[in-house]
Design a protein around this motif. Sequence first.
Motif, PDB file in Angstrom:
ATOM      1  N   LYS A  21     -36.344  61.365  32.517  1.00 54.21           N
ATOM      2  CA  LYS A  21     -36.680  60.407  31.480  1.00 54.21           C
ATOM      3  C   LYS A  21     -35.430  59.763  30.875  1.00 54.21           C
ATOM      4  N   TYR A  22     -34.254  60.224  31.272  1.00 52.94           N
ATOM      5  CA  TYR A  22     -33.037  59.673  30.695  1.00 52.94           C
ATOM      6  C   TYR A  22     -32.398  58.652  31.616  1.00 52.94           C
ATOM      7  N   LYS A  23     -31.733  57.695  30.976  1.00 56.53           N
ATOM      8  CA  LYS A  23     -30.986  56.695  31.735  1.00 56.53           C
ATOM      9  C   LYS A  23     -29.816  57.411  32.419  1.00 56.53           C
ATOM     10  N   HIS A  24     -29.563  57.047  33.656  1.00 51.62           N
ATOM     11  CA  HIS A  24     -28.584  57.797  34.429  1.00 51.62           C
ATOM     12  C   HIS A  24     -27.597  56.868  35.102  1.00 51.62           C
ATOM     13  N   TYR A  25     -26.436  57.352  35.391  1.00 45.29           N
ATOM     14  CA  TYR A  25     -25.524  56.696  36.340  1.00 45.29           C
ATOM     15  C   TYR A  25     -25.353  55.212  36.096  1.00 45.29           C
ATOM     16  N   ALA A  26     -25.433  54.788  34.843  1.00 42.13           N
ATOM     17  CA  ALA A  26     -25.425  53.350  34.630  1.00 42.13           C
ATOM     18  C   ALA A  26     -24.037  52.857  34.251  1.00 42.13           C
ATOM     19  N   PRO A  27     -23.453  51.979  35.065  1.00 42.28           N
ATOM     20  CA  PRO A  27     -22.218  51.344  34.612  1.00 42.28           C
ATOM     21  C   PRO A  27     -22.542  50.362  33.483  1.00 42.28           C
ATOM     22  N   ASN A  28     -21.510  49.860  32.797  1.00 37.02           N
ATOM     23  CA  ASN A  28     -21.779  48.953  31.675  1.00 37.02           C
ATOM     24  C   ASN A  28     -22.364  47.628  32.140  1.00 37.02           C
ATOM     25  N   GLY A  29     -21.935  47.166  33.325  1.00 36.50           N
ATOM     26  CA  GLY A  29     -22.449  45.900  33.851  1.00 36.50           C
ATOM     27  C   GLY A  29     -23.842  46.062  34.431  1.00 36.50           C
ATOM     28  N   GLN A  30     -24.496  44.921  34.707  1.00 38.39           N
ATOM     29  CA  GLN A  30     -25.822  44.958  35.314  1.00 38.39           C
ATOM     30  C   GLN A  30     -25.682  45.082  36.840  1.00 38.39           C
ATOM     31  N   VAL A  31     -26.381  46.055  37.430  1.00 38.85           N
ATOM     32  CA  VAL A  31     -26.318  46.251  38.883  1.00 38.85           C
ATOM     33  C   VAL A  31     -27.512  45.564  39.536  1.00 38.85           C
ATOM     34  N   LYS A  32     -27.255  44.766  40.590  1.00 41.64           N
ATOM     35  CA  LYS A  32     -28.357  44.189  41.370  1.00 41.64           C
ATOM     36  C   LYS A  32     -28.191  44.601  42.820  1.00 41.64           C
ATOM     37  N   LEU A  33     -29.302  44.961  43.445  1.00 42.68           N
ATOM     38  CA  LEU A  33     -29.248  45.507  44.807  1.00 42.68           C
ATOM     39  C   LEU A  33     -29.691  44.470  45.832  1.00 42.68           C
ATOM     40  N   TYR A  34     -28.948  44.367  46.934  1.00 48.42           N
ATOM     41  CA  TYR A  34     -29.297  43.440  48.032  1.00 48.42           C
ATOM     42  C   TYR A  34     -29.048  44.135  49.363  1.00 48.42           C
ATOM     43  N   SER A  35     -29.880  43.822  50.353  1.00 51.33           N
ATOM     44  CA  SER A  35     -29.642  44.357  51.693  1.00 51.33           C
ATOM     45  C   SER A  35     -28.375  43.703  52.257  1.00 51.33           C
ATOM     46  N   ALA A  36     -27.834  44.318  53.331  1.00 52.50           N
ATOM     47  CA  ALA A  36     -26.613  43.788  53.951  1.00 52.50           C
ATOM     48  C   ALA A  36     -26.806  42.319  54.320  1.00 52.50           C
ATOM     49  N   GLY A  37     -27.997  41.964  54.790  1.00 50.76           N
ATOM     50  CA  GLY A  37     -28.272  40.584  55.197  1.00 50.76           C
ATOM     51  C   GLY A  37     -28.305  39.612  54.021  1.00 50.76           C
ATOM     52  N   GLU A  38     -28.796  40.083  52.871  1.00 52.29           N
ATOM     53  CA  GLU A  38     -28.945  39.189  51.705  1.00 52.29           C
ATOM     54  C   GLU A  38     -27.661  39.032  50.896  1.00 52.29           C
ATOM     55  N   LEU A  39     -26.770  40.011  51.007  1.00 50.32           N
ATOM     56  CA  LEU A  39     -25.664  40.076  50.033  1.00 50.32           C
ATOM     57  C   LEU A  39     -24.719  38.852  50.062  1.00 50.32           C
ATOM     58  N   PRO A  40     -24.320  38.340  51.236  1.00 54.24           N
ATOM     59  CA  PRO A  40     -23.399  37.187  51.223  1.00 54.24           C
ATOM     60  C   PRO A  40     -23.976  35.980  50.462  1.00 54.24           C
ATOM     61  N   ALA A  41     -25.250  35.668  50.655  1.00 51.60           N
ATOM     62  CA  ALA A  41     -25.838  34.523  49.952  1.00 51.60           C
ATOM     63  C   ALA A  41     -25.951  34.817  48.455  1.00 51.60           C
ATOM     64  N   ALA A  42     -26.321  36.064  48.117  1.00 52.84           N
ATOM     65  CA  ALA A  42     -26.426  36.444  46.696  1.00 52.84           C
ATOM     66  C   ALA A  42     -25.065  36.314  46.026  1.00 52.84           C
ATOM     67  N   ARG A 100     -18.452  45.933  56.767  1.00 57.52           N
ATOM     68  CA  ARG A 100     -19.024  44.853  57.572  1.00 57.52           C
ATOM     69  C   ARG A 100     -19.536  43.729  56.666  1.00 57.52           C
ATOM     70  N   VAL A 101     -20.098  44.094  55.547  1.00 58.49           N
ATOM     71  CA  VAL A 101     -20.597  43.094  54.594  1.00 58.49           C
ATOM     72  C   VAL A 101     -19.433  42.471  53.830  1.00 58.49           C
ATOM     73  N   LEU A 102     -18.487  43.291  53.411  1.00 57.32           N
ATOM     74  CA  LEU A 102     -17.349  42.772  52.631  1.00 57.32           C
ATOM     75  C   LEU A 102     -16.584  41.712  53.415  1.00 57.32           C
ATOM     76  N   ARG A 103     -16.504  41.901  54.736  1.00 56.01           N
ATOM     77  CA  ARG A 103     -15.771  40.926  55.568  1.00 56.01           C
ATOM     78  C   ARG A 103     -16.395  39.540  55.518  1.00 56.01           C
ATOM     79  N   GLN A 104     -17.674  39.465  55.155  1.00 55.65           N
ATOM     80  CA  GLN A 104     -18.346  38.154  55.130  1.00 55.65           C
ATOM     81  C   GLN A 104     -18.222  37.463  53.767  1.00 55.65           C
ATOM     82  N   LEU A 105     -17.560  38.112  52.809  1.00 56.50           N
ATOM     83  CA  LEU A 105     -17.512  37.556  51.451  1.00 56.50           C
ATOM     84  C   LEU A 105     -16.196  36.814  51.211  1.00 56.50           C
ATOM     85  N   PRO A 106     -16.201  35.845  50.286  1.00 56.21           N
ATOM     86  CA  PRO A 106     -14.958  35.151  49.952  1.00 56.21           C
ATOM     87  C   PRO A 106     -13.894  36.163  49.510  1.00 56.21           C
TER      88      PRO A 106
END
Length: 352
Positions: free
Chosen positions: A241-262, A282-288
Amino acid sequence: MERQQIKTQWVKLDLQQENLAAAYVKELRQAADFLRQGQLVAFPTETVYGLGGNALDPASVGKIYAAKGRPSDNPLIVHVATKAQVAELAEVSPLAEGLIHAFCPGPLTLVLPKKAIVPKEVTGGLDTVAIRIPNHPVAMALLQQAGLPIAAPSANLSGKPSPTTGAHVYRDLAGRIAMVLDSGSAGVGLESTVLDVTGDTPVILRPGAVTLEHIRPYAPGVLLGGSRVGAKEVPKAPGMKYKHYAPNGQVKLYSAGELPAACQQAMASHSLETLAVMATDRVLRQLPLEINRFSLGAGDLETVAQRMFAGLRWCDQQQASLILAESFPEEGLGCAIMNRLKKAAYQEPAPK
Ligand code: TXA
Ligand code: MG
């Protein structure tokens, strides 16, 4: 009221030492003395670092909750060195016995009916107790030296990602505990699987490195439970029931295929310094190139698990307000990884 600071000893142990208990006799004795005196010692396990106190002493247990800032109805895991000690603390059914034989020592915690010797402070008032035998030479040496069952939640401040290095622990808890035993990176990187075997059907309350697939041959009916519940309900695993593992920023999740466009989209609406990405190479290589990035490794799930909590802490250090994280298929270890990532990404619904 200002919290009184205590001096925290930060002791490094080299796991390459052949006989750890002999090489660090003085340090381990000191750690065991602290535990016997009712003080707290953080130590590495094969999952994450634990914040240890004497499980049989309500006052020590109280200090654990205070040091972490943890609500006292969220029970602790009791660590022991041997199967015989499990039976001293809890009722061990034939099913539990089989699971202990198959997986312990290792990253599996069993929830069992507790015996009277276990104080209610450890279990948050429940009549069950969570127990595990850690598979780590430092944890084992400490348990043996202390001769006590050690209650140990993850050694982070409540609500922060679990610590996977001694430095993470020191950053969170220096001034609040007597000692940190630091042997570098913990192994698995995610907390143990919590399996409730008190009912007719065994239920995984928290997925970990011992997966549903691993458990099924020993407990064919095993279920994956543990969805988040509202603050007023009584949950099966109170931690849910407790909030867990939360960094201060907002986390958004994307599949490897979606992440470059996101990522392109986020760059159009956010300034670069407020953005961070956590993904496999493999995903990081596709990002600016200019985007802030944390590598989750070459793509194998073991490395993703090992690096994930360090990545969430890194995002906080970057002061990222938006964190784009790669998601993974929810099978095997992917189930535990996604459980933690979804919690990091969870946002409280806006009040009506
Ligand atoms: O890998 C791990 O399990 C680490 C290392 C240090 O061993 N420990 C850890 O402890 O993750 P902690 O306190 O952060 O998480 C314990 C989880 C919580 O979700 C808690 O609610 C659940 O286990 N738990 C403990 N006792 C329970 C009980 N009697 N019944 C149901 N859930 C229980
Ligand atoms: Mg924890």
